[in-house]
Design a protein around this motif. Sequence first.
Motif, PDB file in Angstrom:
ATOM      1  N   CYS A  10      30.872  24.229 102.698  1.00  0.00           N
ATOM      2  CA  CYS A  10      30.690  24.928 103.973  1.00  0.00           C
ATOM      3  C   CYS A  10      31.889  25.819 104.291  1.00  0.00           C
ATOM      4  CB  CYS A  10      30.521  23.922 105.105  1.00  0.00           C
ATOM      5  SG  CYS A  10      29.227  22.727 104.822  1.00  0.00           S
ATOM      6  N   TYR A  11      31.569  26.989 104.832  1.00  0.00           N
ATOM      7  CA  TYR A  11      32.593  27.906 105.329  1.00  0.00           C
ATOM      8  C   TYR A  11      31.934  28.756 106.399  1.00  0.00           C
ATOM      9  CZ  TYR A  11      36.143  31.547 105.499  1.00  0.00           C
ATOM     10  OH  TYR A  11      37.101  32.433 105.920  1.00  0.00           O
ATOM     11  N   ALA A  12      32.663  29.118 107.434  1.00  0.00           N
ATOM     12  CA  ALA A  12      32.089  29.937 108.498  1.00  0.00           C
ATOM     13  C   ALA A  12      33.117  30.932 109.019  1.00  0.00           C
ATOM     14  CB  ALA A  12      31.608  29.057 109.644  1.00  0.00           C
ATOM     15  N   THR A  13      32.622  32.107 109.358  1.00  0.00           N
ATOM     16  CA  THR A  13      33.411  33.100 110.078  1.00  0.00           C
ATOM     17  C   THR A  13      32.719  33.289 111.426  1.00  0.00           C
ATOM     18  OG1 THR A  13      32.128  35.014 109.322  1.00  0.00           O
ATOM     19  CG2 THR A  13      33.950  34.285 107.907  1.00  0.00           C
ATOM     20  N   ALA A  14      33.238  34.176 112.252  1.00  0.00           N
ATOM     21  CA  ALA A  14      32.601  34.433 113.540  1.00  0.00           C
ATOM     22  C   ALA A  14      31.220  35.063 113.359  1.00  0.00           C
ATOM     23  CB  ALA A  14      33.487  35.345 114.385  1.00  0.00           C
ATOM     24  N   GLN A  15      31.009  35.761 112.240  1.00  0.00           N
ATOM     25  CA  GLN A  15      29.750  36.469 112.020  1.00  0.00           C
ATOM     26  C   GLN A  15      28.775  35.737 111.087  1.00  0.00           C
ATOM     27  OE1 GLN A  15      32.815  38.029 111.296  1.00  0.00           O
ATOM     28  NE2 GLN A  15      32.951  38.869 113.352  1.00  0.00           N
ATOM     29  N   ARG A  16      29.263  34.955 110.152  1.00  0.00           N
ATOM     30  CA  ARG A  16      28.418  34.354 109.121  1.00  0.00           C
ATOM     31  C   ARG A  16      28.811  32.916 108.836  1.00  0.00           C
ATOM     32  NH1 ARG A  16      29.136  37.807 103.889  1.00  0.00           N
ATOM     33  NH2 ARG A  16      28.042  36.035 103.033  1.00  0.00           N
ATOM     34  N   GLU A  17      27.861  32.176 108.293  1.00  0.00           N
ATOM     35  CA  GLU A  17      28.184  30.841 107.801  1.00  0.00           C
ATOM     36  C   GLU A  17      27.625  30.684 106.392  1.00  0.00           C
ATOM     37  OE1 GLU A  17      24.699  27.918 109.352  1.00  0.00           O
ATOM     38  OE2 GLU A  17      26.371  28.250 110.707  1.00  0.00           O
ATOM     39  N   THR A  50      46.561  28.929 100.605  1.00  0.00           N
ATOM     40  CA  THR A  50      47.079  28.839 101.973  1.00  0.00           C
ATOM     41  C   THR A  50      46.114  28.184 102.955  1.00  0.00           C
ATOM     42  OG1 THR A  50      46.252  31.058 102.483  1.00  0.00           O
ATOM     43  CG2 THR A  50      48.526  30.881 101.679  1.00  0.00           C
ATOM     44  N   GLN A  51      44.815  28.221 102.674  1.00  0.00           N
ATOM     45  CA  GLN A  51      43.842  27.660 103.605  1.00  0.00           C
ATOM     46  C   GLN A  51      43.565  26.198 103.269  1.00  0.00           C
ATOM     47  OE1 GLN A  51      41.289  31.555 103.462  1.00  0.00           O
ATOM     48  NE2 GLN A  51      40.364  30.126 104.894  1.00  0.00           N
ATOM     49  N   PRO A  52      43.628  25.341 104.277  1.00  0.00           N
ATOM     50  CA  PRO A  52      43.338  23.927 104.025  1.00  0.00           C
ATOM     51  C   PRO A  52      41.847  23.695 103.799  1.00  0.00           C
ATOM     52  CG  PRO A  52      43.851  24.280 106.337  1.00  0.00           C
ATOM     53  CD  PRO A  52      44.049  25.589 105.642  1.00  0.00           C
ATOM     54  N   VAL A  53      41.556  22.620 103.107  1.00  0.00           N
ATOM     55  CA  VAL A  53      40.175  22.183 102.880  1.00  0.00           C
ATOM     56  C   VAL A  53      40.074  20.726 103.290  1.00  0.00           C
ATOM     57  CG1 VAL A  53      39.789  23.815 100.990  1.00  0.00           C
ATOM     58  CG2 VAL A  53      40.604  21.519 100.473  1.00  0.00           C
ATOM     59  N   GLY A  54      38.841  20.264 103.475  1.00  0.00           N
ATOM     60  CA  GLY A  54      38.664  18.872 103.842  1.00  0.00           C
ATOM     61  C   GLY A  54      37.246  18.414 103.615  1.00  0.00           C
ATOM     62  N   ILE A  55      37.033  17.156 103.923  1.00  0.00           N
ATOM     63  CA  ILE A  55      35.710  16.545 103.865  1.00  0.00           C
ATOM     64  C   ILE A  55      35.463  15.921 105.228  1.00  0.00           C
ATOM     65  CG2 ILE A  55      34.292  14.743 102.815  1.00  0.00           C
ATOM     66  CD1 ILE A  55      35.879  15.196 100.224  1.00  0.00           C
ATOM     67  N   ARG A  67      32.501  12.346  96.391  1.00  0.00           N
ATOM     68  CA  ARG A  67      31.547  11.237  96.420  1.00  0.00           C
ATOM     69  C   ARG A  67      30.211  11.773  96.916  1.00  0.00           C
ATOM     70  NH1 ARG A  67      34.785   6.777  99.754  1.00  0.00           N
ATOM     71  NH2 ARG A  67      34.509   8.413 101.285  1.00  0.00           N
ATOM     72  N   GLU A  68      29.184  10.974  96.761  1.00  0.00           N
ATOM     73  CA  GLU A  68      27.830  11.354  97.180  1.00  0.00           C
ATOM     74  C   GLU A  68      27.806  11.793  98.643  1.00  0.00           C
ATOM     75  OE1 GLU A  68      23.708  11.917  96.870  1.00  0.00           O
ATOM     76  OE2 GLU A  68      25.167  11.608  95.286  1.00  0.00           O
ATOM     77  N   ARG A  69      27.135  12.934  98.909  1.00  0.00           N
ATOM     78  CA  ARG A  69      26.887  13.479 100.252  1.00  0.00           C
ATOM     79  C   ARG A  69      28.142  13.985 100.966  1.00  0.00           C
ATOM     80  NH1 ARG A  69      21.836  14.202 101.294  1.00  0.00           N
ATOM     81  NH2 ARG A  69      21.993  13.796 103.498  1.00  0.00           N
ATOM     82  N   ASP A  70      29.242  14.224 100.245  1.00  0.00           N
ATOM     83  CA  ASP A  70      30.433  14.807 100.868  1.00  0.00           C
ATOM     84  C   ASP A  70      30.126  16.226 101.337  1.00  0.00           C
ATOM     85  OD1 ASP A  70      32.145  12.662 100.662  1.00  0.00           O
ATOM     86  OD2 ASP A  70      33.182  13.405  98.878  1.00  0.00           O
ATOM     87  N   ARG A  71      30.676  16.589 102.496  1.00  0.00           N
ATOM     88  CA  ARG A  71      30.581  17.958 103.011  1.00  0.00           C
ATOM     89  C   ARG A  71      31.974  18.573 102.909  1.00  0.00           C
ATOM     90  NH1 ARG A  71      29.237  18.073 108.816  1.00  0.00           N
ATOM     91  NH2 ARG A  71      31.476  17.986 109.092  1.00  0.00           N
ATOM     92  N   ILE A  72      32.134  19.488 101.977  1.00  0.00           N
ATOM     93  CA  ILE A  72      33.418  20.146 101.746  1.00  0.00           C
ATOM     94  C   ILE A  72      33.536  21.296 102.730  1.00  0.00           C
ATOM     95  CG2 ILE A  72      34.825  21.401 100.076  1.00  0.00           C
ATOM     96  CD1 ILE A  72      32.891  20.025  97.940  1.00  0.00           C
ATOM     97  N   GLU A  73      34.644  21.336 103.461  1.00  0.00           N
ATOM     98  CA  GLU A  73      34.855  22.371 104.463  1.00  0.00           C
ATOM     99  C   GLU A  73      36.108  23.161 104.122  1.00  0.00           C
ATOM    100  OE1 GLU A  73      35.254  19.592 107.594  1.00  0.00           O
ATOM    101  OE2 GLU A  73      33.104  19.442 107.949  1.00  0.00           O
ATOM    102  N   ILE A  74      36.015  24.478 104.218  1.00  0.00           N
ATOM    103  CA  ILE A  74      37.165  25.368 104.038  1.00  0.00           C
ATOM    104  C   ILE A  74      37.532  25.853 105.431  1.00  0.00           C
ATOM    105  CG2 ILE A  74      38.040  27.449 102.925  1.00  0.00           C
ATOM    106  CD1 ILE A  74      35.649  27.097 100.914  1.00  0.00           C
ATOM    107  N   TYR A  75      38.763  25.588 105.844  1.00  0.00           N
ATOM    108  CA  TYR A  75      39.169  25.875 107.220  1.00  0.00           C
ATOM    109  C   TYR A  75      39.849  27.234 107.328  1.00  0.00           C
ATOM    110  CZ  TYR A  75      38.380  20.886 107.397  1.00  0.00           C
ATOM    111  OH  TYR A  75      37.815  19.648 107.285  1.00  0.00           O
ATOM    112  N   ARG A  76      39.589  27.904 108.457  1.00  0.00           N
ATOM    113  CA  ARG A  76      40.232  29.182 108.776  1.00  0.00           C
ATOM    114  C   ARG A  76      41.381  28.913 109.746  1.00  0.00           C
ATOM    115  NH1 ARG A  76      36.861  32.556 111.902  1.00  0.00           N
ATOM    116  NH2 ARG A  76      35.751  30.714 112.546  1.00  0.00           N
ATOM    117  N   PRO A  77      42.343  29.838 109.829  1.00  0.00           N
ATOM    118  CA  PRO A  77      43.401  29.666 110.827  1.00  0.00           C
ATOM    119  C   PRO A  77      42.826  29.759 112.241  1.00  0.00           C
ATOM    120  CG  PRO A  77      43.934  31.440 109.278  1.00  0.00           C
ATOM    121  CD  PRO A  77      42.534  31.001 108.985  1.00  0.00           C
TER     122      PRO A  77
END
Length: 99
Positions: A10-17, A50-55, A67-77
């Motif tokens: 998953c990643y999102a900007t103000a205009q798109r996801e 430079t951008q953090p990531v998480g689950i 692991r199964e069903r993890d949602r990987i997220e890329i974070y924006r500042p």
Amino acid sequence: MAEPLQVYVCYATAQREFIRPMRVEQGTTIGQAIEQSGVLAQFPEINLVTQPVGIYAKKKTLETVLRERDRIEIYRPLVADPKDSRRKRAAKKDAARQA
């Protein structure tokens, strides 16, 4: 042979996801899944150095094994500091009460 894992990138900007469900092999890392997802091609501004990531809103490293069903997220500042925003709203509310 082990069953593939179902994960989401998953990643999102103000205009798109971008939300991509994927099947990856067991032992796949966050960094590998991000590269396989195609998100870096669609959003060239992403810099994994430079951008953090998480689950699920918990920061992780690119080497974290999925692991199964993890949602990987890329974070924006953050655009604004949440503490400063809260202070400004509180000051505005106090000024309205005193008026």
